[in-house]
Write a protein that holds these residues in place. Structure first.
Motif, mmCIF file in Angstrom:
data_model
loop_
_atom_site.group_PDB
_atom_site.id
_atom_site.type_symbol
_atom_site.label_atom_id
_atom_site.label_comp_id
_atom_site.label_asym_id
_atom_site.label_seq_id
_atom_site.Cartn_x
_atom_site.Cartn_y
_atom_site.Cartn_z
ATOM 1 N N GLU A 20 0.764 -1.188 -0.009
ATOM 2 C CA GLU A 20 -0.126 0.118 -0.034
ATOM 3 C C GLU A 20 0.909 1.320 -0.097
ATOM 4 O O GLU A 20 1.819 1.284 0.800
ATOM 5 N N ASN A 23 5.894 2.562 -4.270
ATOM 6 C CA ASN A 23 6.286 2.627 -5.677
ATOM 7 C C ASN A 23 7.384 1.490 -6.097
ATOM 8 O O ASN A 23 8.219 1.349 -5.556
ATOM 9 N N LEU A 42 -1.105 -5.393 -9.573
ATOM 10 C CA LEU A 42 -2.270 -4.338 -9.510
ATOM 11 C C LEU A 42 -3.618 -4.802 -8.957
ATOM 12 O O LEU A 42 -4.370 -4.137 -8.442
ATOM 13 N N LYS A 47 -3.949 -1.047 -3.738
ATOM 14 C CA LYS A 47 -3.688 0.354 -2.896
ATOM 15 C C LYS A 47 -2.066 0.639 -3.507
ATOM 16 O O LYS A 47 -1.738 1.487 -2.858
ATOM 17 N N LYS A 49 0.890 2.547 -5.037
ATOM 18 C CA LYS A 49 0.661 3.690 -5.549
ATOM 19 C C LYS A 49 0.859 3.796 -7.123
ATOM 20 O O LYS A 49 0.451 4.192 -7.906
ATOM 21 N N ALA A 50 2.190 2.982 -7.453
ATOM 22 C CA ALA A 50 2.641 3.268 -9.160
ATOM 23 C C ALA A 50 3.463 2.003 -9.316
ATOM 24 O O ALA A 50 4.406 1.457 -8.303
ATOM 25 N N GLN A 83 -10.973 -3.085 -11.787
ATOM 26 C CA GLN A 83 -10.249 -1.920 -11.806
ATOM 27 C C GLN A 83 -10.100 -1.155 -13.279
ATOM 28 O O GLN A 83 -8.951 -1.114 -13.725
ATOM 29 N N PHE A 86 -6.998 1.128 -14.041
ATOM 30 C CA PHE A 86 -5.704 0.561 -13.346
ATOM 31 C C PHE A 86 -4.351 1.007 -14.220
ATOM 32 O O PHE A 86 -3.486 1.220 -13.728
ATOM 33 N N LYS A 89 -1.874 3.666 -12.861
ATOM 34 C CA LYS A 89 -0.933 3.324 -12.016
ATOM 35 C C LYS A 89 0.575 3.009 -12.714
ATOM 36 O O LYS A 89 1.399 2.578 -12.083
#
Length: 526
Positions: A20, A23, A42, A47, A49-50, A83, A86, A89
């Motif tokens: 969560e 990166n 993903l 959650k 981030k990227a 999602q 997605f 991200k």
């Protein structure tokens, strides 16, 4: 008290919670395992981030176009449904791992140094026949450069290097440790700078020794490079064996390439592959791709949360836990493709495994080369371009690369894998399942074979009845051919010789007497 609260927090952190707000940097995202990790990360850790993916230009396609193509394929259907946004991200970074500093621009490099928390290094050349120079560049030097970049990352928590279980295949028993490299990686890299290609080609067999190819050789060197940096970084190494189609996620049987066993399975299903050099009782250490990905994500979680004092190595294999042999692989592949045939099969599926050198070459001549020659002759007569001998030649080259693995067995230690599994909470064990004790091989092999049909060959399931009719037609053609062959042998060899006829009649009368005795015995019994 503070120490106790920290301990409780460590224990309670689940895998999705660990990722969560993080990166992630991923290399090899366009490869088979890389794209599966991207999808799973993903989907199961929503959650995060990227995810920064390092991608190069290829065949006129920009990195962005390549990732767009990948994320639009069926593998991402489930993620798209759950999602829809997605892709926001995924941050595509143009990079060339074979170039100095990974060919990253200075602003991008600084961005990665500032923000990356986790690195997954999947990128590698998996070609067994790669030249030593290129294999070292892609598998060793690129790994070294990525490690140098990782050392500058201010918030890096864990670096995961994906290797291969066969890196030390020169050993019979392989522990979850990094063994001494076959040569000093630095000395080899320095030597390759001044050697011309002819010299490199000449010394390659001597350097490889009892390792079968440059891929495995350079993967062992890469592990040595990783170990050298282990004191500066929190590192884990994951070693999968022969990676195959998905077991469960995102759906059973997903596969998208001809690499490894997949191409062999398809050739067997098409009736092109009829014989293969293999030891029947040798362990076929297949490992589903989703098992590898789940174990990799869990390994990063464990190293990131628990901060082990030593470099963690995970042998991600099945042989010592849920053994499956090459004779069983052959049985399930053939039986699956007989029930659910591939379209336009060349012959009915049937494969003979042998470890005998002379017998192998006999079957190659009789069941591969002779039919291919006859078929190409037919194509020439009908005005079409011959192609079967070329197909057979390519198949034999692929088989030669796999012979080493189908003829040997290894014993892998899996203590770290077992420990990792026991560290997961019940929810994580379900969501990130890599317990191969639960793997039912018959079901998995059927899904694998059907996956090659649906996702590699793009054949519709509605075409199975027509494919079955085609197989029946091939069977009738075979019976007819065999009948004509027997008649010709009779007319040419037996009918013209009194001695041959006498032998023939003797054999027939012997069979008749045996059947009569068997029938009489059965009648008396009842």
């Amino acid at each position: 008290m503070l120490l106790f609260l920290t301990f409780v927090k460590v224990i309670m952190v689940s895998i999705p919670e660990f990722y969560e707000g993080k990166n992630v940097l991923l290399t090899g995202a366009t490869g088979f395992m890389g794209k599966v990790l991207l999808e799973k990360l993903l989907r199961s850790c929503p959650k995060v981030k990227a995810v920064y993916v390092l991608v190069r230009n290829k065949a006129g396609q920009t990195p962005e176009a390549r990732i767009e193509e990948i994320t639009s394929c069926k593998l991402f259907d489930r993620l798209r449904e759950e999602q829809p946004d997605f892709k926001a991200k995924i941050i595509v970074v143009m990079s060339e791992l074979t170039q100095p500093d990974l060919d990253l621009s200075e602003p991008i490099k600084e961005k990665l140094i500032e923000c990356i928390n986790i690195v997954f290094h999947y990128a590698a050349t998996i070609r067994f026949n790669e030249t030593l120079r290129d294999a070292v560049q892609l598998n060793v030097i690129a790994t070294q450069q990525l490690l140098f970049l990782a050392q500058r990352m201010k918030n890096l928590e864990v670096f995961v290097h994906v290797s291969t279980a066969y890196a030390y295949c020169n050993r019979q028993v392989i522990e979850e440790v990094v063994y001494p490299p076959p040569v000093d990686p630095k000395k080899l890299i320095d030597s390759l700078e001044w050697m011309d290609d002819d010299i490199v080609s000449d010394i390659t067999p001597k350097l490889l020794g009892n390792r079968p190819n440059t891929y495995i050789y350079t993967k062992a060197l890469a592990e040595s490079v990783v170990q050298q940096e282990a004191s500066k970084l929190n590192i884990a190494i994951v070693r999968p064996s022969i990676v195959g189609a998905s077991w469960k996620e995102p759906f059973p049987g997903w596969i998208d390439n001809f690499n490894g066993p997949s191409g062999i399975f398809i050739a067997a299903g098409k009736g092109i592959l009829r014989t293969m050099r293999a030891t029947n009782d040798a362990v076929a250490d297949l490992i589903p791709v989703d098992v590898v990905i789940n174990a990799t994500l869990a390994a990063a979680w464990y190293s990131g949360v628990h901060r082990p004092r030593k470099l963690m190595v995970y042998n991600c294999t099945t042989g010592g836990i849920n053994a499956f042999h090459w004779s069983e692989v052959e049985y399930h592949v053939i039986s699956t493709f007989k029930r659910n045939p591939l379209e336009q099969a060349f012959r009915r599926p049937n494969v003979n495994l042998t470890s005998n050198h002379l017998l192998y070459h006999y079957w190659i001549a009789v069941s591969h080369k002779a039919p291919a020659f006859l078929y190409d002759t037919y194509l020439r007569i009908t005005g079409r371009s011959p192609r079967m001998m070329k197909t057979i030649t390519r198949l034999h080259k692929a088989m030669m690369l796999l012979e080493y693995f189908t003829s040997h067995s290894w014993t892998w230690n899996n203590e770290n894998m077992t420990m990792l599994m026991n560290q997961l909470n019940p929810d994580d064990k379900k969501m990130f399942n890599f317990d191969v004790r639960q793997l039912h091989w018959a079901e998995y092999m059927e899904n694998y074979c059907m996956g090659t049909k649906k996702y590699v060959l793009n054949e519709e399931m509605s075409g199975i009845p027509a494919a079955r009719k085609h197989l029946n037609k091939l069977r009738n053609i075979r019976y007819g051919f065999n009948t004509i062959l027997v008649i010709l042998i009779w007319r040419i060899f037996i009918a013209r010789s009194q001695m041959a006829r006498n032998i023939w009649y003797f054999v027939v009368s012997l069979c008749y007497k045996f059947l009569s005795y068997f029938r009489a015995s059965s009648t008396m019994r009842y």
